[in-house]
Scaffold this motif. Structure first.
Motif: not given
Length: 397
Positions: A317-323
């Motif tokens: 989720k963190y990686m989706r929010n920080h492209k």
């Protein structure tokens, strides 16, 4: 005779401590056969004619067979009940009668093992033994109806015995013996008042061969056995050793209880950690930003438990929010085992987490790198928390 037997038994018991002397032990049964002949020449009356030439030693023989039931009470003393049948013989014999069976007798005999009496018992019977025997009994002669006779008899003799077999359960013996008619009365009148006399004219010599079978005893043999005794100093030493082992056992019980409490505490801590909801706050570690979630593995395993996917999902989720974020996954192993195996295990754990991010959460593979850190004990004092995979955001300066 009974007083002498008790004295012999008492002395024997003092000399040797033995086993196999219960009530049902040391019984035997046997058969015997042989011949009897008069001990002295004398005339006899056969109911019709008085023969003045008389009978005598080795001038007439009466064959006989018998049975014997006995028990050895000690290694020296025993009792035996025996009965013999004497068959039709020549007229030159005191056992002569007109019937096929001349006479029968029943005797109660005391037996005395002379080898054990004078040389002691060695733990099992000797191959060759000499046994003295003596006692009293009753005899009946089958003469003509008016001369049927009953007698009080006394028997003395020796058994020259061979104990056979590895268990010495069989006893073959040669028995020379003398039987005295101490007092005789006929069917037509009662005994006289002459008293009992050991008169060779009223006695006969008997030579028999017999075979006894000795039944098994409570000690597992067919005979007496020596008890294995220990002196007091040896007993004291054994007691001291027992007390020492008891003390060691008590100390070990205490340590086991302490270890059990420690294990219970660690299990509680581990359960609390597994149930704790991971946070995503960042921690700067060596110029990299560490993401808070961690993935915990079982000892020796690189497979991901179902409960650990919550941590991986938070990183996804963190990686989706920080492209633009890129993540380094570091795998670790606890210090048990060989270093090369732990190195491989740490790499497998990091790769397992990367594959989960790619396949399950559809994160691009070029955004994820892995590194196997090998074994460590620095992450936690508890080895359960050294078997982990950790996440680092490598885009943060």
């Amino acid at each position: 005779m009974l007083a002498a037997a008790m004295l012999t038994a008492n002395v024997s018991a003092q000399k040797t401590t033995i086993t196999g002397h219960k009530g049902g032990d040391n019984w035997y049964v046997g058969i015997n056969a042989g011949v009897a002949t008069d001990m002295k020449k004398f005339g006899y009356y056969d109911g019709i004619v008085y023969d003045s030439k008389g009978a005598g030693f080795m001038k007439g023989f009466a064959p006989n067979v018998g049975i014997r039931l006995g028990k050895n009470f000690t290694t020296v003393f025993g009792l035996a009940l025996e009965s013999n049948l004497y068959f039709k013989s020549s007229k030159k014999n005191t056992l002569y009668s007109t019937t096929f069976i001349n006479a029968l007798d029943v005797n109660l005999l005391g037996t005395f093992n002379l080898n054990n009496l004078f040389a002691g018992y060695k733990g099992e019977p000797r191959t060759f033994e000499i046994i003295a025997l003596g006692g009293f009994g009753w005899a009946h002669g089958f003469n003509s109806p008016s001369f049927k006779r009953n007698s009080i008899v006394s028997k003395f003799g020796f058994d020259f015995a061979l104990n056979l077999g590895s268990s010495k359960a069989l006893q073959l013996y040669l028995e020379p013996a003398v039987v005295y008619n101490l007092q005789t009365w006929y069917a037509s009148y009662l005994p006289t008042d002459q008293g009992m006399k050991y008169d060779s004219r009223n006695g006969y010599f008997q030579l028999n061969v017999g075979l006894n079978y000795k039944f098994g005893t409570s000690n597992g043999t067919h005979n007496f056995a020596k008890a294995q005794l220990r002196d007091q100093s040896e007993i004291d030493g054994l007691n001291a050793k027992i007390n020492e082992l008891r003390a060691d056992n008590s100390a070990k019980d205490g340590k086991i209880a302490t270890d059990a409490r420690t294990i219970a505490d660690l299990q509680a801590q581990l359960a609390a950690c597994k149930n704790q909801k991971p946070a995503t706050e960042k921690v700067i570690v060596k110029n990299n930003t560490q993401l808070q979630p961690i993935v915990i593995f079982g000892q020796g395993k690189s497979t991901i438990d179902a409960a650990q996917y919550a941590s991986i999902e938070m990183v996804a989720k963190y990686m989706r929010n920080h492209k633009d974020a890129k993540v380094l996954v570091k795998g670790y192993a606890s210090p048990e085992g060989k270093a090369e195996l732990n190195k491989k295990l740490s790499e497998d754990r990091a790769n397992a987490v990367k594959n989960a991010l790619i396949k399950r959460y559809k994160i691009a593979a070029d955004r994820i790198t892995t590194q196997g850190m090998g074994a460590t004990s620095e992450l936690s004092e508890e080895n359960d928390f050294n078997r982990v995979a950790m996440f680092f955001d490598t885009t943060v300066k």
